[in-house]
Design an enzyme around this catalytic site. Structure first.
Site, mmCIF file in Angstrom:
data_model
loop_
_atom_site.group_PDB
_atom_site.id
_atom_site.type_symbol
_atom_site.label_atom_id
_atom_site.label_comp_id
_atom_site.label_asym_id
_atom_site.label_seq_id
_atom_site.Cartn_x
_atom_site.Cartn_y
_atom_site.Cartn_z
ATOM 1 C CG ASP A 72 -1.975 -1.121 1.185
ATOM 2 O OD1 ASP A 72 -1.940 -1.943 0.252
ATOM 3 O OD2 ASP A 72 -2.809 -1.183 2.111
ATOM 4 C CG ASP A 104 -6.524 0.146 1.275
ATOM 5 O OD1 ASP A 104 -6.882 -1.018 1.553
ATOM 6 O OD2 ASP A 104 -6.882 1.141 1.944
ATOM 7 C CG HIS A 139 -11.225 1.205 0.366
ATOM 8 N ND1 HIS A 139 -11.282 -0.088 0.819
ATOM 9 C CD2 HIS A 139 -10.295 1.833 1.144
ATOM 10 C CE1 HIS A 139 -10.429 -0.237 1.829
ATOM 11 N NE2 HIS A 139 -9.804 0.904 2.029
ATOM 12 C CG HIS A 177 -14.960 0.438 1.624
ATOM 13 N ND1 HIS A 177 -14.437 0.128 2.862
ATOM 14 C CD2 HIS A 177 -14.956 -0.715 0.913
ATOM 15 C CE1 HIS A 177 -14.114 -1.159 2.885
ATOM 16 N NE2 HIS A 177 -14.413 -1.685 1.711
ATOM 17 C CG HIS A 214 -8.366 5.390 2.827
ATOM 18 N ND1 HIS A 214 -9.349 5.179 3.768
ATOM 19 C CD2 HIS A 214 -7.791 4.182 2.611
ATOM 20 C CE1 HIS A 214 -9.358 3.908 4.125
ATOM 21 N NE2 HIS A 214 -8.429 3.271 3.421
ATOM 22 C CE LYS A 233 -4.177 -4.269 1.388
ATOM 23 N NZ LYS A 233 -4.892 -3.182 2.060
ATOM 24 C CB CYS A 239 -2.156 -2.847 5.225
ATOM 25 S SG CYS A 239 -3.872 -2.251 5.137
#
Ligand code: VGL
Ligand code: ZN
Length: 209
Positions: free
Chosen positions: A13, A51, A53, A57, A86, A111, A156
């Site tokens: 990330d 990351d 989203h 989310h 984010h 993810k 993470c």
């Protein structure tokens, strides 16, 4: 320590939103880039995570009227910290930091794209049962020792390392190629989990030789 052909580097990330100026900026987040680029020279196999989203989310405070970032709520799968919006799919904030030049990376694993579940770990989403597919990918390729670096150390990176251990991989974190969010004792909490599960910490210079 020698790095070989069954080792993989997971770069977690390193995205604009986790770097200074980003929506969920980690202090010194961009400072992980130089050490990461140095260690990538030692690795034959590199995987990047992103990351990623959906808008609105469930991990965003903005999706829960009256709630603020960094508060906790209960979702179907348990406690969930709420974050500022984010790493929304397709936005500048979700892009890798422009300094993270690793064109030889073999896989980019996204993810956190399911609207109702957050995913700190690169292996399982936060319900601890929805798999991302990374374990199968690593096993099929006979990659059994996982080295980790990136953002954030106590979220993470840390959860990915713990899941790697649970799945039977060796897990080693380059501590000085990570930066933490450090929220409500999250660093001490994750480090006690590292000790219990056999996640090892290493400095970058220990593999540069
Ligand atoms: C992360 C909080 C929310 C991370 C991602 O990459 O550590 N932390 N989403
Ligand atoms: Zn996130």
């Amino acid at each position: 320590m020698d790095i070989g052909s069954t080792d993989v580097l997971l770069v977690i990330d390193v995205q604009n939103d986790f770097c200074p100026g980003g929506a969920l900026a980690v202090a010194g987040g961009d400072l992980v880039i130089q050490p990461i680029l140095k260690i990538t020279e030692k690795f034959e196999h590199i995987v990047l995570t992103q990351d990623w989203h959906s808008p609105h989310h469930a991990s965003f405070a903005s999706a829960h009227p009256g709630k603020r970032p960094f508060e906790q709520i209960e979702l179907r799968y348990g406690a969930q910290t709420l974050w500022p919006d984010h790493c929304v799919q397709g936005t500048k904030g979700a892009e890798f930091h422009p300094g993270l030049t690793i064109p030889q990376a073999e896989l980019i694993l996204r993810k956190g794209f399911r609207p109702e579940i957050d995913s700190y770990s690169a292996f399982f989403e936060n319900d601890h049962e929805t798999a991302t597919g990374l374990a199968g990918y690593l096993r099929e390729r006979n990659l059994n020792r996982v080295f980790l670096c990136g953002l954030a150390y106590d979220y993470c990176v840390g959860y990915s390392a713990l899941d790697a251990r649970r799945l039977g991989f060796e897990a080693i974190i380059f501590r000085d190629a990570c930066r933490p969010i450090d929220l409500n004792g999250s660093v001490a909490t994750i480090e006690s989990e590292f000790a219990r599960s056999g996640v090892n910490l290493l400095d970058v210079r220990e593999v540069l030789g």
